[in-house]
Design an enzyme around this catalytic site. Structure first.
Site, PDB file in Angstrom:
ATOM      1  N   PRO A 102      -2.066 -22.509  15.615  1.00 37.04           N
ATOM      2  CA  PRO A 102      -1.178 -22.573  14.456  1.00 37.04           C
ATOM      3  C   PRO A 102       0.292 -22.707  14.873  1.00 37.04           C
ATOM      4  O   PRO A 102       0.720 -22.097  15.855  1.00 37.04           O
ATOM      5  CB  PRO A 102      -1.434 -21.255  13.715  1.00 37.04           C
ATOM      6  CG  PRO A 102      -2.209 -20.394  14.640  1.00 37.04           C
ATOM      7  CD  PRO A 102      -2.845 -21.277  15.663  1.00 37.04           C
ATOM      8  N   GLY A 106       3.975 -17.777  16.870  1.00 40.87           N
ATOM      9  CA  GLY A 106       4.088 -16.932  18.058  1.00 40.87           C
ATOM     10  C   GLY A 106       3.013 -17.175  19.096  1.00 40.87           C
ATOM     11  O   GLY A 106       2.878 -16.417  20.049  1.00 40.87           O
ATOM     12  N   GLY A 108       2.615 -20.064  20.900  1.00 39.36           N
ATOM     13  CA  GLY A 108       2.975 -21.047  21.915  1.00 39.36           C
ATOM     14  C   GLY A 108       2.491 -22.456  21.626  1.00 39.36           C
ATOM     15  O   GLY A 108       2.245 -23.234  22.549  1.00 39.36           O
ATOM     16  N   SER A 109       2.373 -22.815  20.335  1.00 44.08           N
ATOM     17  CA  SER A 109       1.831 -24.137  20.019  1.00 44.08           C
ATOM     18  C   SER A 109       2.710 -25.262  20.577  1.00 44.08           C
ATOM     19  O   SER A 109       2.195 -26.244  21.109  1.00 44.08           O
ATOM     20  CB  SER A 109       1.598 -24.276  18.508  1.00 44.08           C
ATOM     21  OG  SER A 109       2.638 -24.950  17.890  1.00 44.08           O
ATOM     22  N   ALA A 111       4.708 -25.237  23.193  1.00 43.66           N
ATOM     23  CA  ALA A 111       4.575 -25.313  24.655  1.00 43.66           C
ATOM     24  C   ALA A 111       3.231 -25.936  25.027  1.00 43.66           C
ATOM     25  O   ALA A 111       3.150 -26.764  25.942  1.00 43.66           O
ATOM     26  CB  ALA A 111       4.699 -23.914  25.265  1.00 43.66           C
ATOM     27  N   ALA A 112       2.177 -25.565  24.296  1.00 43.27           N
ATOM     28  CA  ALA A 112       0.844 -26.073  24.631  1.00 43.27           C
ATOM     29  C   ALA A 112       0.752 -27.579  24.359  1.00 43.27           C
ATOM     30  O   ALA A 112       0.172 -28.327  25.155  1.00 43.27           O
ATOM     31  CB  ALA A 112      -0.221 -25.318  23.835  1.00 43.27           C
ATOM     32  N   ASP A 155       6.677 -18.823  28.051  1.00 39.37           N
ATOM     33  CA  ASP A 155       5.649 -19.570  27.305  1.00 39.37           C
ATOM     34  C   ASP A 155       5.141 -20.767  28.105  1.00 39.37           C
ATOM     35  O   ASP A 155       3.926 -20.967  28.243  1.00 39.37           O
ATOM     36  CB  ASP A 155       6.201 -20.060  25.955  1.00 39.37           C
ATOM     37  CG  ASP A 155       6.361 -18.935  24.951  1.00 39.37           C
ATOM     38  OD1 ASP A 155       6.280 -17.760  25.358  1.00 39.37           O
ATOM     39  OD2 ASP A 155       6.589 -19.222  23.761  1.00 39.37           O
TER      40      ASP A 155
HETATM   41  C1  MEV Z   1       8.347 -16.219  22.567  1.00 42.12           C
HETATM   42  O1  MEV Z   1       6.977 -16.421  22.829  1.00 42.12           O
HETATM   43  C2  MEV Z   1       8.901 -15.189  23.498  1.00 42.12           C
HETATM   44  C3  MEV Z   1      10.387 -14.903  23.318  1.00 42.12           C
HETATM   45  O2  MEV Z   1      10.693 -13.845  24.227  1.00 42.12           O
HETATM   46  C4  MEV Z   1      11.243 -16.108  23.598  1.00 42.12           C
HETATM   47  C5  MEV Z   1      11.256 -16.494  25.060  1.00 42.12           C
HETATM   48  O3  MEV Z   1      10.894 -15.704  25.921  1.00 42.12           O
HETATM   49  O4  MEV Z   1      11.666 -17.625  25.338  1.00 42.12           O
HETATM   50  C6  MEV Z   1      10.694 -14.402  21.911  1.00 42.12           C
END
Ligand code: MEV
Length: 320
Positions: A102, A106, A108-109, A111-112, A155
């Site tokens: 999704p 949060g 990591g979509s 980045a993936a 990420d």
């Molecule tokens: C996001 O998955 C994690 C954060 O700490 C941002 C980051 O580390 O770049 C919120």
């Protein structure tokens, strides 16, 4: 003459942050793990149109690479590889992108998706040197800057290496260490259904840090200590302590103002149902939370409570 493969495919997993989100941007240690059952996929096929297309039906995208602006994340992922391979003229291919992860939740979509495109294109071009975890992570990091502004690098690292990692942002090189999980950790991951921008959350924390440096330094230090203790607990197989540390970490994230009523409701529901610990995971303000459970019975009770408390989707992942 450039050699390349006929049809190439690559995937990359989603991720959860177990400890240390946000504080990791400020050099404190953090722990993340891949979610291998949720993946982004890039498939590269020949295109007879004398053009390079990026097609992502889930995102309603069907574009020619050459028409996309420099800050387009999908285009940047592809251009990173072409630049690194010193290819000025993009190949005549279609890059199909799809993802089960999704968006803005949060996990990591972004980045993936970038990592899958980078790996698939590097494979297509038969450039083994651009397919190493280190290289995929470094190129993905450049794309992450569009999503995040000031990403820590955690990420891109966890999705490229696809293993649980201990991560410290530092110069000249980040500390990236795999570690042993002595006793498998079972996490229930629940989605608030609220989409939230990592860039906004990270920017807000920065604003507060700049306004109240002493208070936020204390908060970041506390999160760093929790991550440190958690790594020792994970390596020792002390599941109960891991859970307690997660709940403690959530309290500090609340102080950073990155939790939300929906996240707090799900965290409370999981704890009331007997979870060993619970916290938001990732940038917060929405997205997913994670709860640690010890066995089938606890998992069933926690899943039911999360469902009752309004979770939009629930999955279980086991860290070994
Ligand atoms: C996001 O998955 C994690 C954060 O700490 C941002 C980051 O580390 O770049 C919120």
């Amino acid at each position: 003459m450039i050699e390349f493969n006929a049809v190439t495919e690559a995937t990359a997993p989603g991720k959860i942050i177990l400890f240390g989100e946000h504080a990791v941007v400020y050099g404190r240690p953090a722990i993340a793990a891949p979610i291998s059952q949720l993946r982004a996929k890039a498939t590269i096929t020949y295109s007879s149109s004398n053009n390079c297309y990026i097609v992502a039906p889930d995102l309603n995208r069907h574009d020619r690479l050459q028409d996309l602006p420099p800050d387009d994340a999908l285009a940047l992922a592809a251009r990173q590889v072409l630049d690194a391979a010193h290819i000025a003229q993009p190949p005549d291919v279609t890059i199909y992108v799809s993802s089960q992860i999704p968006i803005a939740s949060g996990m990591g979509s972004g980045a993936a998706i970038a990592a899958a495109i980078i790996r698939a294109l590097a494979k297509h071009l038969r450039r083994a040197d651009l397919q190493t975890n280190e290289m995929v992570s470094a190129l993905t990091y450049e794309v992450e800057k569009i999503h995040h502004g000031t990403p820590s690098g955690i990420d891109n690292t966890v999705v490229a290496y696809e293993q649980p990692i201990w991560f410290v942002r530092q110069s000249p090189q980040n500390q990236i260490e795999p570690f042993t999980v002595a006793t498998p950790l079972r996490f229930v991951v629940a989605d608030t259904g609220v989409r939230s921008s990592t860039k906004v959350a990270v920017g807000d924390v920065r604003g507060q840090y700049e306004a109240q440096p002493a208070q936020f330094t204390e908060i970041f230090d506390a999160c760093g200590r929790i991550a440190q203790t958690a790594r020792a607990a994970i390596e020792a197989g002390d599941v109960v302590q891991v859970g307690q540390l997660m709940t403690e970490n959530h309290a500090w994230l609340q102080q950073m103002t990155v939790s939300s009523p929906e996240l707090d409701r799900l965290v409370a529901a999981a704890l009331n149902a007997g979870a060993l610990g619970a916290k938001l995971s990732g940038a917060g303000r929405g997205g997913n939370m994670i709860a640690l459970v010890a066995n089938d019975e606890m998992e069933t009770a926690v899943r039911a409570a999360l469902h009752q408390a309004g979770a939009k989707s629930i999955l279980t992942t086991i860290l070994t």
